[in-house]
Write a protein that holds these residues in place. Structure first.
Motif, PDB file in Angstrom:
ATOM      1  N   VAL A   1     -39.994  12.622  41.536  1.00 25.16           N
ATOM      2  CA  VAL A   1     -39.086  13.368  40.240  1.00 25.16           C
ATOM      3  C   VAL A   1     -38.030  14.305  40.960  1.00 25.16           C
ATOM      4  O   VAL A   1     -37.917  14.875  42.253  1.00 25.16           O
ATOM      5  CB  VAL A   1     -40.218  14.449  39.409  1.00 25.16           C
ATOM      6  CG1 VAL A   1     -39.420  15.235  38.470  1.00 25.16           C
ATOM      7  CG2 VAL A   1     -41.376  13.729  39.144  1.00 25.16           C
ATOM      8  N   GLY A   2     -36.749  13.915  40.080  1.00 28.64           N
ATOM      9  CA  GLY A   2     -35.373  14.934  40.558  1.00 28.64           C
ATOM     10  C   GLY A   2     -34.794  14.459  41.854  1.00 28.64           C
ATOM     11  O   GLY A   2     -34.114  15.055  42.388  1.00 28.64           O
ATOM     12  N   VAL A   3     -35.151  13.048  42.113  1.00 31.57           N
ATOM     13  CA  VAL A   3     -34.134  12.517  43.263  1.00 31.57           C
ATOM     14  C   VAL A   3     -32.939  11.718  42.737  1.00 31.57           C
ATOM     15  O   VAL A   3     -32.385  11.191  43.740  1.00 31.57           O
ATOM     16  CB  VAL A   3     -35.056  11.415  43.921  1.00 31.57           C
ATOM     17  CG1 VAL A   3     -36.319  12.498  44.687  1.00 31.57           C
ATOM     18  CG2 VAL A   3     -35.754  10.521  43.422  1.00 31.57           C
TER      19      VAL A   3
ATOM     20  N   GLY B   1     -37.410  17.786  44.039  1.00 35.88           N
ATOM     21  CA  GLY B   1     -35.939  17.556  44.077  1.00 35.88           C
ATOM     22  C   GLY B   1     -34.953  18.661  43.385  1.00 35.88           C
ATOM     23  O   GLY B   1     -35.216  19.675  43.726  1.00 35.88           O
ATOM     24  N   CYS B   2     -33.993  17.934  42.789  1.00 31.00           N
ATOM     25  CA  CYS B   2     -33.094  18.779  42.107  1.00 31.00           C
ATOM     26  C   CYS B   2     -33.323  19.033  40.449  1.00 31.00           C
ATOM     27  O   CYS B   2     -32.685  19.538  39.862  1.00 31.00           O
ATOM     28  CB  CYS B   2     -31.754  18.451  42.223  1.00 31.00           C
ATOM     29  SG  CYS B   2     -30.878  18.353  43.786  1.00 31.00           S
TER      30      CYS B   2
ATOM     31  N   GLN C   1     -35.954  29.353  46.902  1.00 32.06           N
ATOM     32  CA  GLN C   1     -36.946  29.727  45.668  1.00 32.06           C
ATOM     33  C   GLN C   1     -37.520  28.369  45.486  1.00 32.06           C
ATOM     34  O   GLN C   1     -38.550  28.347  44.527  1.00 32.06           O
ATOM     35  CB  GLN C   1     -36.038  30.025  44.433  1.00 32.06           C
ATOM     36  CG  GLN C   1     -35.243  31.283  44.894  1.00 32.06           C
ATOM     37  CD  GLN C   1     -34.436  31.953  43.600  1.00 32.06           C
ATOM     38  OE1 GLN C   1     -34.369  31.283  42.718  1.00 32.06           O
ATOM     39  NE2 GLN C   1     -33.548  32.952  43.963  1.00 32.06           N
ATOM     40  N   LEU C   2     -37.245  27.155  45.941  1.00 31.91           N
ATOM     41  CA  LEU C   2     -37.951  25.841  45.346  1.00 31.91           C
ATOM     42  C   LEU C   2     -38.971  25.646  46.453  1.00 31.91           C
ATOM     43  O   LEU C   2     -38.870  26.238  47.634  1.00 31.91           O
ATOM     44  CB  LEU C   2     -37.037  24.888  45.379  1.00 31.91           C
ATOM     45  CG  LEU C   2     -36.006  25.026  44.549  1.00 31.91           C
ATOM     46  CD1 LEU C   2     -34.986  23.734  44.380  1.00 31.91           C
ATOM     47  CD2 LEU C   2     -36.399  25.006  42.998  1.00 31.91           C
ATOM     48  N   ASN C   3     -39.948  24.595  46.082  1.00 26.95           N
ATOM     49  CA  ASN C   3     -41.008  24.325  46.988  1.00 26.95           C
ATOM     50  C   ASN C   3     -40.705  23.175  47.767  1.00 26.95           C
ATOM     51  O   ASN C   3     -39.919  22.125  47.295  1.00 26.95           O
ATOM     52  CB  ASN C   3     -42.370  23.910  46.201  1.00 26.95           C
ATOM     53  CG  ASN C   3     -42.777  25.257  45.280  1.00 26.95           C
ATOM     54  OD1 ASN C   3     -42.683  26.368  45.647  1.00 26.95           O
ATOM     55  ND2 ASN C   3     -43.250  25.006  44.091  1.00 26.95           N
TER      56      ASN C   3
ATOM     57  N   ARG D   1     -33.454  19.811  52.255  1.00 22.87           N
ATOM     58  CA  ARG D   1     -32.940  21.000  51.866  1.00 22.87           C
ATOM     59  C   ARG D   1     -31.740  21.150  51.782  1.00 22.87           C
ATOM     60  O   ARG D   1     -31.092  21.735  50.891  1.00 22.87           O
ATOM     61  CB  ARG D   1     -33.595  22.149  52.670  1.00 22.87           C
ATOM     62  CG  ARG D   1     -33.069  23.623  52.101  1.00 22.87           C
ATOM     63  CD  ARG D   1     -33.862  24.645  53.058  1.00 22.87           C
ATOM     64  NE  ARG D   1     -33.602  25.796  52.234  1.00 22.87           N
ATOM     65  CZ  ARG D   1     -34.420  26.960  52.763  1.00 22.87           C
ATOM     66  NH1 ARG D   1     -35.025  27.014  53.638  1.00 22.87           N
ATOM     67  NH2 ARG D   1     -33.838  28.417  52.307  1.00 22.87           N
ATOM     68  N   SER D   2     -30.829  20.544  52.767  1.00 26.76           N
ATOM     69  CA  SER D   2     -29.577  20.511  52.665  1.00 26.76           C
ATOM     70  C   SER D   2     -29.022  19.464  51.310  1.00 26.76           C
ATOM     71  O   SER D   2     -27.827  20.222  50.817  1.00 26.76           O
ATOM     72  CB  SER D   2     -28.832  19.454  53.925  1.00 26.76           C
ATOM     73  OG  SER D   2     -29.392  18.374  54.011  1.00 26.76           O
ATOM     74  N   HIS D   3     -29.636  18.668  50.981  1.00 27.20           N
ATOM     75  CA  HIS D   3     -29.524  17.956  49.801  1.00 27.20           C
ATOM     76  C   HIS D   3     -29.702  18.822  48.576  1.00 27.20           C
ATOM     77  O   HIS D   3     -28.833  18.955  47.620  1.00 27.20           O
ATOM     78  CB  HIS D   3     -30.129  16.644  49.670  1.00 27.20           C
ATOM     79  CG  HIS D   3     -29.952  15.914  50.682  1.00 27.20           C
ATOM     80  ND1 HIS D   3     -30.788  15.097  51.055  1.00 27.20           N
ATOM     81  CD2 HIS D   3     -28.781  15.331  51.478  1.00 27.20           C
ATOM     82  CE1 HIS D   3     -30.722  14.126  52.138  1.00 27.20           C
ATOM     83  NE2 HIS D   3     -29.174  14.511  52.383  1.00 27.20           N
ATOM     84  N   ILE D   4     -30.516  19.839  48.576  1.00 27.67           N
ATOM     85  CA  ILE D   4     -30.858  20.804  47.497  1.00 27.67           C
ATOM     86  C   ILE D   4     -29.499  21.689  47.438  1.00 27.67           C
ATOM     87  O   ILE D   4     -29.017  22.066  46.326  1.00 27.67           O
ATOM     88  CB  ILE D   4     -32.211  21.382  47.638  1.00 27.67           C
ATOM     89  CG1 ILE D   4     -33.314  20.365  47.635  1.00 27.67           C
ATOM     90  CG2 ILE D   4     -32.501  22.549  46.538  1.00 27.67           C
ATOM     91  CD1 ILE D   4     -33.358  19.434  46.551  1.00 27.67           C
TER      92      ILE D   4
END
Length: 423
Positions: free
Chosen positions: A207-209, A411-412, A396-398, A367-370
């Motif tokens: 999810v979210g990629v 993901g995002c 703040q994300l997992n 994490r750099s992509h986030i």
């Protein structure tokens, strides 16, 4: 004579009868034996004389006494023939083999001598007219191949895949390998207008990629380069929820695909059909959709591009990425044959519709992509963040932590909601 016969007759009569009989038998035999012995001696002497004369004639011929020796040779041969004829008149015996000396011809080839006042020339090479024909044929083949390549480039330019590549790499983060694979498949298929089966692309991942984002960007691009009626976008939960009537869903789906394919065939273009949320599609719809992926159907249905977007296979992709994070294979995970085989097996086990599809796996985001997703969203909303603020928001994300790597669990997907809280 009469006196001798009369004087000898009383002597013969005085001899015994037996002795007279033996002498009459043995005396001719002895005379014949003596004559034969003398003949053989004479013959051997003549043969030896002939051999010596022939040898002397050969030696004399080598020293330049040709005429004299030839006459001598003839005389000797005539003598031998006379003696043989004399003996042959009275007696016939076995022939004694005569050895003859044979001259051996020289095996050396004579050299060809050229006159000193002439020049030596090599044979002239005649020019063949076939070379000109071959050269002309090669030029014709070259121009045909060049025109074919030009036609392929014209077909690809019609869809502006270069612009699509720039858009995808600018908008989608962390999926460079997946985007390159997707564009390569599209470029190979859109180069020609005649095919033996449709192109089926399956975008799978967690999810979210960025799978749904790629689907929206594809639809937007093809609407711009083709037209509105050649792009079909189907959301399963919106067009056919679970409580809806299955018959009406099948009729709607059949009508939409048939109308779009017919229009594309008239305009000699390839339509794009995008199906999102495939993990929620019911089995009757999957069976119906599978019929369009076969090769035994009309030509207009063979020239189409289907894009299937789903979260199916996300567990296999996540497990593979986390296991290979330390080995440095995460960047090339989308090209890994092992990963493709794992995802293909898992999807085919759920439904055979994915057997006809080319799998394009989307991997986990780091994490750099986030942080890039937060920056893009905040710039769109009018915020101008700094690096410290991006670190606070991304924290703040997992995440999955594997060594020094951190991979986002969702993901995002929740980036937009976090940015909205900043207002």
């Amino acid at each position: 004579m009469e006196v001798t016969r009369r004087t000898m007759e009383p002597a013969r009569k005085a001899l015994p009868v037996a002795k007279q009989q033996i002498s009459t038998v043995t005396s001719p035999l002895r005379a014949a034996y003596r004559i034969r012995h003398k003949y053989l001696l004479m013959k051997r002497r003549h043969v030896g004389a002939e051999l010596s004369e022939s040898a002397a004639l050969e030696g004399a011929s080598s020293r330049g006494t040709g005429r004299y020796l030839t006459t001598k040779r003839q005389e000797s041969t005539e003598r031998a023939l006379k003696h043989r004829s004399k003996g042959a008149e009275y007696f016939t015996f076995e022939k004694v083999p005569v050895k003859t000396v044979k001259r051996h011809r020289s095996s050396k080839r004579r050299r060809v001598l050229y006159p000193s006042d002439t020049k030596k020339y090599l044979p002239e090479e005649k020019k063949s007219k076939a070379k000109n024909c071959l050269f002309l044929l090669s030029i014709i083949v070259f121009f045909q191949i060049y025109n074919a390549i030009e036609n392929l480039d014209d077909n690809v330019l019609k869809y502006d895949l270069a612009g699509l590549e720039k858009t995808l790499k600018r908008e989608v983060f962390g999926q460079t390998v997946a985007i390159d694979t997707l564009l390569d498949l599209l470029r190979d298929y859109l180069a020609t207008h005649i095919h033996n089966k449709p192109l089926v692309l399956s975008l799978n991942g967690p999810v979210g990629v960025g799978k749904s984002l790629v689907g929206r960007l594809l639809a937007k691009h093809f609407r711009a380069v083709l037209s509105e009626h050649l792009v079909f976008q189907y959301f399963v939960l919106h067009h056919c929820p679970e409580q809806d009537n299955m018959t009406s869903c099948l009729q709607e789906l059949e009508g939409g695909i048939s109308n779009m394919v017919s229009r594309a065939e008239e305009e000699e273009k390839i339509p794009l059909l995008i199906f999102d949320e495939m993990e929620f599609m019911q089995p009757p719809l999957l069976d119906f959709l599978q019929n369009y992926f076969q090769s035994d159907q009309p030509n207009e249905f063979l020239n189409a591009v289907y894009v299937l977007i789903s979260n199916s296979g996300q567990q296999e992709i996540t497990k593979f990425v986390l296991q290979n994070a330390s080995s440095g294979m995460v960047r090339q995970a989308a090209k890994s044959q092992e990963l493709l085989f794992i995802v293909q097996s898992a999807l085919a086990h759920s439904h055979p519709v994915w057997k006809h599809a080319d799998i394009v796996p989307f991997t986990l985001l780091e994490r750099s992509h986030i942080q890039d997703c937060f920056l893009e969203e905040m710039m769109r909303e009018g915020f101008y963040p700094d690096s410290s603020q991006l670190d606070q928001l991304s924290a703040q994300l997992n995440y999955y932590s594997v060594g020094q790597h951190q991979y986002s669990v969702h993901g995002c997907k929740y980036v937009g909601s976090k940015v909205n809280l900043l207002r």
